[in-house]
Design an enzyme around this catalytic site. Structure first.
Site, PDB file in Angstrom:
ATOM      1  N   SER A 136      20.100   0.232   6.176  1.00  0.00           N
ATOM      2  CA  SER A 136      19.202   1.382   6.055  1.00  0.00           C
ATOM      3  C   SER A 136      17.782   0.864   6.239  1.00  0.00           C
ATOM      4  CB  SER A 136      19.343   2.051   4.685  1.00  0.00           C
ATOM      5  OG  SER A 136      18.357   3.060   4.522  1.00  0.00           O
ATOM      6  N   ARG A 137      17.125   1.316   7.311  1.00  0.00           N
ATOM      7  CA  ARG A 137      15.814   0.771   7.631  1.00  0.00           C
ATOM      8  C   ARG A 137      14.701   1.325   6.743  1.00  0.00           C
ATOM      9  NH1 ARG A 137      17.968   1.809  12.966  1.00  0.00           N
ATOM     10  NH2 ARG A 137      18.943  -0.096  13.721  1.00  0.00           N
ATOM     11  N   VAL A 138      15.026   2.324   5.939  1.00  0.00           N
ATOM     12  CA  VAL A 138      14.079   2.805   4.928  1.00  0.00           C
ATOM     13  C   VAL A 138      14.329   2.056   3.631  1.00  0.00           C
ATOM     14  CG1 VAL A 138      13.265   4.818   3.655  1.00  0.00           C
ATOM     15  CG2 VAL A 138      13.920   5.046   6.051  1.00  0.00           C
TER      16      VAL A 138
END
Length: 504
Positions: free
Chosen positions: A361-363
């Site tokens: 998850s890049r967040v």
């Protein structure tokens, strides 16, 4: 009374424009496979809604010099070559608003649940521009999925786009439906879009949402495998438009698209029937664009725009785990991360079958609830080390005491990441479960008893730490005393499971 009626009639008459009316009319040249080729509509614009003489509708997909490629939105059984076709000077629109909540509809907003017709006050085009960068805000608020493996290792945020990808029958739909069920007590509006799915599969998903979730805050958009290709093609755009109504009014919406692989196949089918040039791997060259312009509409809006959010969970299917295939590659590059489901893990019983090595998850932690971030900060690293150690110890040899402890702890981490379907956990339960494994409370339990511990955890917290549980549910950070109370409660629970005869 008579004077009032007369006055109203005169007002209506004044609004009528008398005179000749011009309209466009063409004729069907060819019809078949959900596509009609039409002549005589030289002024039609792209995506314009077209009306056939029998009341059916379609939209203009291809504009050639002599023919219009029209994709049908209704069955073509009553349409024949030579039939009249009329331009509407409008695009495809769908009803939006609260009237759709709790309903099962097709992509045009027509009810499929046997209920009353939708009487929405507003309609909106299915194609809408994505919010501008200046109108967006940072993604900082969590989406609690109720799935321990997601919330602890790959947290999602409101306004994020997270791809769910895996082979056929690896639990992709179940993971998404569980996320919808987990919003039962949240303020999120959920939209589930089924594209090209079997009716039995859609029915199971709907039954799970109705049984476990708050279906009155859900909208289900269905374009089944038997629906015309045009309905399947517009389905994700229609569902996003329905969700954007709530986002633009300051609310939070969650959209699940199940799935975009079938949508891409429909796009290819329509492209070939309308004689468009195919692109890479026989897909039309703009298949990336149709998905990019869709998923870019997911966003967290700024306070000046109301602060609403639209979170997207698109689903894609792979063959033999091939993440580098054309459609998955496209979607991975568009989204903010991917949850990869592994067929081997699924068949071994590790469900949800999330591959923690390929998922991301890049967040990430920016959206994770602080209390969960504090207790799970080393969980992913510990689990990754366990997987490597487990692989090497399979070759033989006697690990030392330290390695044995790590293997024991890792096995318990794997056990808490397993979760029954359609039973999402609350944030307080997830915190307690992660604390139990991180503090070694579960080390004395056999791995198969972890499921028993999980099942008994909600009642244990309700009895032993109700105020702390309620405070965490309300978004408050627990104090050191609160954490100590949770530890005492789960230690007692583990003792009762390990020594049931001592429970009194």
């Amino acid at each position: 009374m008579h004077d009032t009626w007369l006055s109203d009639a005169e007002d209506r008459l004044k609004q009528i424009t008398l005179g000749p009316a011009a309209y466009q009319m063409g004729r069907v040249e060819e019809i078949g496979d959900g596509v009609a080729m039409i002549s005589g509509l030289g002024n039609v614009r792209l995506d314009e809604l077209l009306r056939f003489d029998g009341g059916q509708f379609g939209f203009a997909q291809v504009l050639d010099d002599d023919l219009i490629g029209c994709v049908l939105l209704d069955a073509a059984t009553a349409i024949e070559a030579g039939d009249k076709v009329f331009g509407t000077e409008d695009v495809v629109r769908v009803p939006v608003g609260e009237a759709l909540l709790g309903r099962i509809v097709d992509p045009l907003g027509r009810p499929l649940d046997g209920g009353d017709p939708i009487t929405a006050r507003h309609t909106m085009p299915i194609e809408r521009a994505a919010p501008a960068i200046i109108d967006r805000d940072l993604v900082t608020e969590p989406v609690q999925t109720g799935l321990v493996v997601i919330d602890t290792l790959f947290p999602l945020g409101r306004g994020q786009r997270e791809l769910i990808v895996g082979d056929h029958s690896t639990g992709k739909t179940t993971l998404a439906v569980d996320t919808i069920i987990a919003q039962k007590s949240s303020d999120m509006i959920c939209i589930y879009i089924a594209i090209g799915q079997k009716s039995s599969s859609v029915r199971r998903a709907i039954d799970a949402m109705q049984k476990g979730g708050n279906f009155d805050r859900c909208i289900v958009v269905v374009a089944s495998a038997a629906a015309p290709p045009g309905l399947q093609w517009i389905a994700p755009y229609a569902g996003f438009t329905m969700a954007e109504y709530f986002r633009d009014n300051g609310q939070d919406a969650l959209v699940v698209i199940d799935d975009l692989s079938k949508h891409a196949a429909t796009h290819r089918e329509i492209a070939l029937l309308t004689r468009q040039s195919p692109g890479r791997e026989a897909f039309p060259g703009d298949v990336f664009y149709i998905h990019a312009r869709l998923l870019e509409r997911a966003a967290k809006l700024s306070g000046a725009k109301g602060g609403g959010s639209l979170t997207a969970l698109p689903i894609a299917e792979t063959d033999a785990g091939n993440l580098s295939a054309y459609i998955p590659t496209n979607l991975i590059s568009i989204t903010d991360g991917q949850i990869v489901l592994d067929a081997k893990l699924f068949h071994e019983g590790q469900k949800p079958a999330v591959d923690v090595g390929l998922s991301v998850s890049r967040v990430g932690g920016k959206t994770q609830a602080k209390v969960l971030r504090d207790v799970a900060k080393s969980l992913r690293l510990d689990y990754a080390q366990f997987l490597e150690m487990e692989m090497f110890t399979r070759f033989g040899g006697m690990p030392d005491a330290h390695v044995k402890r790590q293997l024991t702890r890792g096995a318990r981490i794997r056990a808490i990441l397993k979760q029954p379907q359609h039973l999402p956990m609350s944030l307080a339960e997830e915190v307690a479960l992660v604390l139990a494994v991180q503090e070694g409370i579960l080390d004395g339990l056999p791995p198969e008893e972890v499921a028993t511990f999980r099942a008994a955890l909600p009642d244990a917290l309700a009895d032993g730490a109700p105020e702390v549980r309620n405070a965490i549910a309300a978004g408050k950070d627990p104090s050191a005393d609160d954490i100590a109370l949770i530890l005492s409660t789960i230690t007692t629970l583990a003792g009762h499971i390990l020594h049931p005869d001592d429970a009194s």
